[in-house]
Each structure stands twice: as C-alpha cells, then as structure tokens.
Motif scaffolding. Structure first.
Motif, PDB file in Angstrom:
ATOM      1  N   PRO A  63       1.214  -1.361  -0.099  1.00 29.86           N
ATOM      2  CA  PRO A  63       0.026   0.143   0.156  1.00 29.86           C
ATOM      3  C   PRO A  63       0.639   1.862   0.387  1.00 29.86           C
ATOM      4  CG  PRO A  63      -0.492  -1.667   1.376  1.00 29.86           C
ATOM      5  CD  PRO A  63       0.558  -1.636   1.537  1.00 29.86           C
ATOM      6  N   PRO A  64       0.497   2.216  -1.192  1.00 33.87           N
ATOM      7  CA  PRO A  64       1.078   3.297  -0.290  1.00 33.87           C
ATOM      8  C   PRO A  64       1.629   4.243  -0.023  1.00 33.87           C
ATOM      9  CG  PRO A  64      -0.609   3.451  -2.402  1.00 33.87           C
ATOM     10  CD  PRO A  64      -0.683   1.986  -1.565  1.00 33.87           C
ATOM     11  N   GLU A  65       0.976   4.351   1.196  1.00 33.10           N
ATOM     12  CA  GLU A  65       0.615   4.468   2.954  1.00 33.10           C
ATOM     13  C   GLU A  65       2.478   4.140   3.325  1.00 33.10           C
ATOM     14  OE1 GLU A  65      -1.911   3.869   0.888  1.00 33.10           O
ATOM     15  OE2 GLU A  65      -2.529   2.619   2.566  1.00 33.10           O
ATOM     16  N   LEU A  66       2.254   2.452   2.776  1.00 32.79           N
ATOM     17  CA  LEU A  66       3.406   2.084   4.357  1.00 32.79           C
ATOM     18  C   LEU A  66       4.593   2.669   3.628  1.00 32.79           C
ATOM     19  CD1 LEU A  66       4.708   0.385   5.777  1.00 32.79           C
ATOM     20  CD2 LEU A  66       4.455  -1.726   3.662  1.00 32.79           C
ATOM     21  N   ARG A  67       4.658   3.162   2.487  1.00 28.28           N
ATOM     22  CA  ARG A  67       6.400   4.123   1.997  1.00 28.28           C
ATOM     23  C   ARG A  67       5.763   5.809   2.957  1.00 28.28           C
ATOM     24  NH1 ARG A  67       9.210   5.107  -2.258  1.00 28.28           N
ATOM     25  NH2 ARG A  67       7.694   3.451  -3.535  1.00 28.28           N
ATOM     26  N   GLY A  68       4.716   6.171   2.946  1.00 26.19           N
ATOM     27  CA  GLY A  68       4.697   7.358   3.651  1.00 26.19           C
ATOM     28  C   GLY A  68       5.500   6.767   5.156  1.00 26.19           C
ATOM     29  N   ARG A  69       4.765   6.060   5.367  1.00 25.32           N
ATOM     30  CA  ARG A  69       4.992   5.497   7.307  1.00 25.32           C
ATOM     31  C   ARG A  69       6.816   6.107   7.753  1.00 25.32           C
ATOM     32  NH1 ARG A  69       0.341   2.695   6.886  1.00 25.32           N
ATOM     33  NH2 ARG A  69       1.258   0.575   7.697  1.00 25.32           N
ATOM     34  N   LEU A  70       6.836   5.255   6.587  1.00 28.95           N
ATOM     35  CA  LEU A  70       8.047   4.336   6.850  1.00 28.95           C
ATOM     36  C   LEU A  70       8.898   5.479   6.407  1.00 28.95           C
ATOM     37  CD1 LEU A  70       8.462   1.224   4.705  1.00 28.95           C
ATOM     38  CD2 LEU A  70       9.597   1.499   6.777  1.00 28.95           C
ATOM     39  N   MET A  71       8.851   6.280   5.125  1.00 24.59           N
ATOM     40  CA  MET A  71      10.045   8.049   5.509  1.00 24.59           C
ATOM     41  C   MET A  71       9.283   8.858   5.845  1.00 24.59           C
ATOM     42  SD  MET A  71      11.359   6.330   2.362  1.00 24.59           S
ATOM     43  CE  MET A  71      12.785   7.800   2.761  1.00 24.59           C
ATOM     44  N   THR A  73       8.702   8.457   9.781  1.00 26.01           N
ATOM     45  CA  THR A  73       9.592   7.899  10.472  1.00 26.01           C
ATOM     46  C   THR A  73      11.372   8.155  10.533  1.00 26.01           C
ATOM     47  OG1 THR A  73       8.669   5.805  10.851  1.00 26.01           O
ATOM     48  CG2 THR A  73      10.718   6.080  12.001  1.00 26.01           C
ATOM     49  N   VAL A  74      11.929   7.426   8.860  1.00 22.02           N
ATOM     50  CA  VAL A  74      13.207   7.494   8.621  1.00 22.02           C
ATOM     51  C   VAL A  74      13.792   9.310   8.515  1.00 22.02           C
ATOM     52  CG1 VAL A  74      15.088   7.117   6.883  1.00 22.02           C
ATOM     53  CG2 VAL A  74      13.740   4.944   7.248  1.00 22.02           C
ATOM     54  N   SER A  75      13.101   9.771   8.356  1.00 25.14           N
ATOM     55  CA  SER A  75      13.542  10.627   7.610  1.00 25.14           C
ATOM     56  C   SER A  75      13.593  12.282   9.249  1.00 25.14           C
ATOM     57  CB  SER A  75      12.658  12.035   6.834  1.00 25.14           C
ATOM     58  OG  SER A  75      12.655  11.348   5.921  1.00 25.14           O
ATOM     59  N   ARG A 130       4.585  17.963   7.025  1.00 21.06           N
ATOM     60  CA  ARG A 130       3.725  16.365   7.663  1.00 21.06           C
ATOM     61  C   ARG A 130       4.080  15.965   8.656  1.00 21.06           C
ATOM     62  NH1 ARG A 130       7.630  12.413   5.623  1.00 21.06           N
ATOM     63  NH2 ARG A 130       9.752  13.519   4.730  1.00 21.06           N
TER      64      ARG A 130
END
Lengths: 247, 196
Positions: A63-71, A73-75, A130
C-alpha cells in the motif's frame, strides 16, 4: 555439496535451515555446527535454496501509505541523528567502512539527546509540513545498568513515542527489561514493551502514547514481565518539561 | 506517496545502498524499499494471509533494516536475503501469536497468484519472472516434499507439528525435509537461479 556421510548430525541441516527442529535438536545441531566445517558449508548451501523460496511468491505492490509511514519515520530519525552528530561525522570517517558504520550515529544522537533534547525537539518541531510536532525527553541510565557513557532519551511525535537507548548493559540472566509509565498517584503501568539489548547495547523501543505520563522507567523483570515493578528502575526519563506535558 | 528521491540508486548495488543506509541516509533506504518492498510485502502476505498484518511485518522489517544496517554481515547472505529473513522472522512471530488453527489455515492455503495493483516497473517484471522460475523449481519436487517445505517456510511449522497434524512418522517428515531442500537446491542450480 553433499554432507559428509560420516557426519552424523548432517541430516539435521535442512531442518535447521528451515527452523523446523525441536528445541533439543536445535541446540544439539548448533553446538555441532560451531565446529563442523562440513555442516557449515552444507547449511550455507541449503540456506540459499531456502532463501529462494521468498522469491517464489509473485511480488505485490505494498500500500502506498506504507512507504509514507516508513519515510516519515526514517526522515525524522535521520534528521535527529544528523543534528546530533555533525562533528561526529568527521571523526567516524577515519574508521574502516564497516566499523565506521557500526554505532557512531546512535551514540552521537543519544549524547545530544541527553545534552540538548529540547533543541533537537525544536529542530524537528519546525518541520511541520507533513509530520506532527516532535519532542525529545532526555533521560538517565543508572550505573547498575549502563556503562558510564550509557544514554537514554524518548522521541515523541504525535502519539508515537520511541525510547532510544545506547550502551545499556544486558539484563541479568533469565530477566528482561520492561518499560513502565508513571501517572501519579496511580501505580506504574506496564507498557508491554519487553526488550533485551544485543552486544552493542543500542536499541530503539516503541512505546504506547504517553498521554498524561509524568515519567517513563525501565526495570529488569522476570522473562515474562511483571504486572508491577519488582526492582528499582535502571532507566528514568522525566516526561514533564517545564510548562508542558506529553501528548 | 511518490518517491522523494526519484531515480536514486538505479546504478547502485544493494550492498552500496545498504552502506548509505548505515550512514542513516534516507535516499538509499527508499531505493531499497522501491527495489524489494514488493517481494517483502508478497512474502509477508503469503505467510500471514492478511494485507494489514503483512504491512506490519514489512514495516517492522524495513525499520529494523534502517536501524541495524551497520550490523549487516555479507558473509551471511545478500542484503536481500537478510531483509527477507527479517520479514519472514517477523511474520513467524506474528503467526506464533495466533490461534493454532488460524495459523494452520493460512499456512495450508495454496499458492495463489496475487497480481500487483498499479503499474509494474521493469524490476517488478523481472521479479515476477523470478517468482515463476523459483515456483518451477518448487513444482519439480514430489508433492509430499514440496508440502513439507512450504509448511515450514511459509507457516513456521516444525517437523513434529507436521508429523502430528498429518499423522505420519517423524522420521518420514525429517526425510522429506532433507530430500526436498536438497532437490530444490539442485533444481534451482539447474535453472540457473542466482541467490540474492
């Protein structure tokens, strides 16, 4: 390669690779593996075949939201570490790559979290594009559980809270660390965060929302955890900065 | 959400990207996610049978990669194997927390073609081709051996659990495990599948 016919435990290699052995068999094979070059080679070879099974499943777009959540946190964490370690980065470049990469970022971040948590919180808080406001709360590690330079801090963003620990000693044999939240006058409540630390002593633990909590403590408890703290805290993080409460 | 670093890492190996991740750089992390996220997600969904649970497993595995990239040891496999091992381990942790019958139901589900939604990149197509290759190797095994391997790898079953559930001697399960994995190794070698 085929295992040596004379090597008795070699028949367990496939079960070992797939994690299928009974606990006593696994212990037996692990002890044997440490000294048997034949089985080490066999395990390495079979491991490649087992790893390939991951690729047997047709890829599926997450799901696209997963990338959003990961990035997100990572950022956040990258910025935190960079803000903490600008001078450190010059020092670590003098080490060989693997060693250089080993632990400097977390240690540097933790040091700065303790010394300047409010400043870092401000750095992150300014990035309101964001993500929710981020704050850090420095803590202490008691001498019983940490090397002299052991560090602890909590990073909070919205309802997410992470406990960052550096150079923490492992819990005593048969015990595990457990995190608690204190909301006086109630007794400390267990967070469900049961954890151990590896040889490095560094770890990051997710905590539940801190709403209303005044202090987070970590104690050493029996392996399944406790319902009330049974020993004095080894890590203490005050969550009430002047003029504000978490959450 | 689109990539914050479009095109980053195209010419870099997984090892080179992982070195960047170990320096806590988000761009190589996102490139690794772009490269291996679909396989990781598919593996977790195959094991857990649920998109939501698979998301949790993949998120935790990738965050673990982000936070522990510096501890990566190339002697223990490729970055991709390391990552997928973390996905599998996290998925097995989640499976172990489930009721036994639910866990078994998911593990026994047949291989179901799960078509990715949205556009497929060239890398996706290569991986789909790879999936076909590995499945061909698996399909070349005798069914009773393939079944044991799939229950173990995707469902975390032990040999004793398989023997009990299917009412067969433990020695038979052990034999099928060993023969099955050895045959898979040779089948992959014959097809020319490269690890990693």
């Amino acid at each position: 390669m085929k295992p040596d016919d004379d090597c008795g435990p070699a028949h367990m290699a496939a079960g070992w690779v797939l994690g299928m052995l009974a606990p006593d068999e696994a212990r037996e094979f692990a002890a044997h593996l440490a000294d048997c070059a034949t089985c080490q080679a066999e395990v390495a070879s079979l491991q490649e075949a087992a790893d390939a099974m991951a690729a047997a499943v047709p890829p599926a777009a997450p799901p696209p939201e997963l990338r959003g959540r990961l990035m997100a946190t990572v950022s956040d964490e990258a910025e935190l570490f960079q803000a903490a370690g600008s001078h450190e980065s010059e020092r670590v470049n003098t080490h060989p790559p693997r060693r250089r990469l080993r632990r400097a970022p977390l240690a540097a971040a933790a040091v700065t979290l303790v010394l300047g948590g409010t400043v870092l919180g401000g750095v992150l808080a300014d990035r309101g594009d964001r993500r929710a406001e981020s704050r850090t709360f420095p803590g202490i590690v008691t001498p019983a559980a940490g090397a002299p330079d052991a560090r602890a801090a909590i990073l909070v963003r919205g309802d997410e809270a992470k406990l960052v620990l550096s150079d923490l000693e492992g819990a005593p044999d048969g015990q595990i660390y457990q995190a608690w939240l204190e909301r006086p006058p109630s007794a400390p409540t267990p967070t469900g965060a049961l954890f151990s630390v590896g040889a490095s002593g560094d770890t990051t633990i997710s905590l539940p929302p801190l709403r209303g909590a005044r202090r987070m403590i970590v104690t050493s408890e029996p392996a399944r955890g406790s319902t009330v703290p049974t020993l004095p805290p080894v890590v203490i993080v005050d969550l009430v900065a002047p003029g504000r409460t978490p959450g | 959400m689109t990539s914050g670093y479009p095109g980053y890492g195209l010419g870099l190996t997984d090892e080179e990207l992982l070195q960047g991740v170990a320096r806590l750089e988000p761009a190589p992390f996102e490139a690794l996610y772009e490269r291996h996220g679909p396989v990781a997600f598919a593996l977790a969904r195959r094991m857990l049978g649920s998109r939501a649970c698979a998301e949790d497993a993949v998120q935790e595995a990738f965050l673990n990669l982000w936070r522990s990239a510096a501890s990566y040891d190339s002697a223990r496999g490729s970055p991709r194997s390391w990552l997928l091992g973390m996905v599998r381990n996290r998925s097995l942790d989640l499976l172990r927390n489930r009721r036994v019958h639910e866990r078994r139901r998911v593990a026994i589900m047949g291989f179901e073609e799960r078509i990715a939604t949205g556009e497929e990149s060239g890398a996706d197509l290569i991986r789909r081709d790879e999936a076909t290759t590995v499945r061909s190797a698996l399909a070349s095994l005798p069914p009773e051996q393939r079944c044991v391997l799939e229950l173990a790898y995707y469902g975390g079953w032990t040999q004793a659990e398989i023997a009990e559930h299917f009412d067969m001697p433990l020695g038979t399960v052990k034999g099928r495990t060993r023969l099955g994995l050895e045959k898979l190794r040779w089948a992959l070698a014959e097809i020319g599948h490269a690890a990693g």
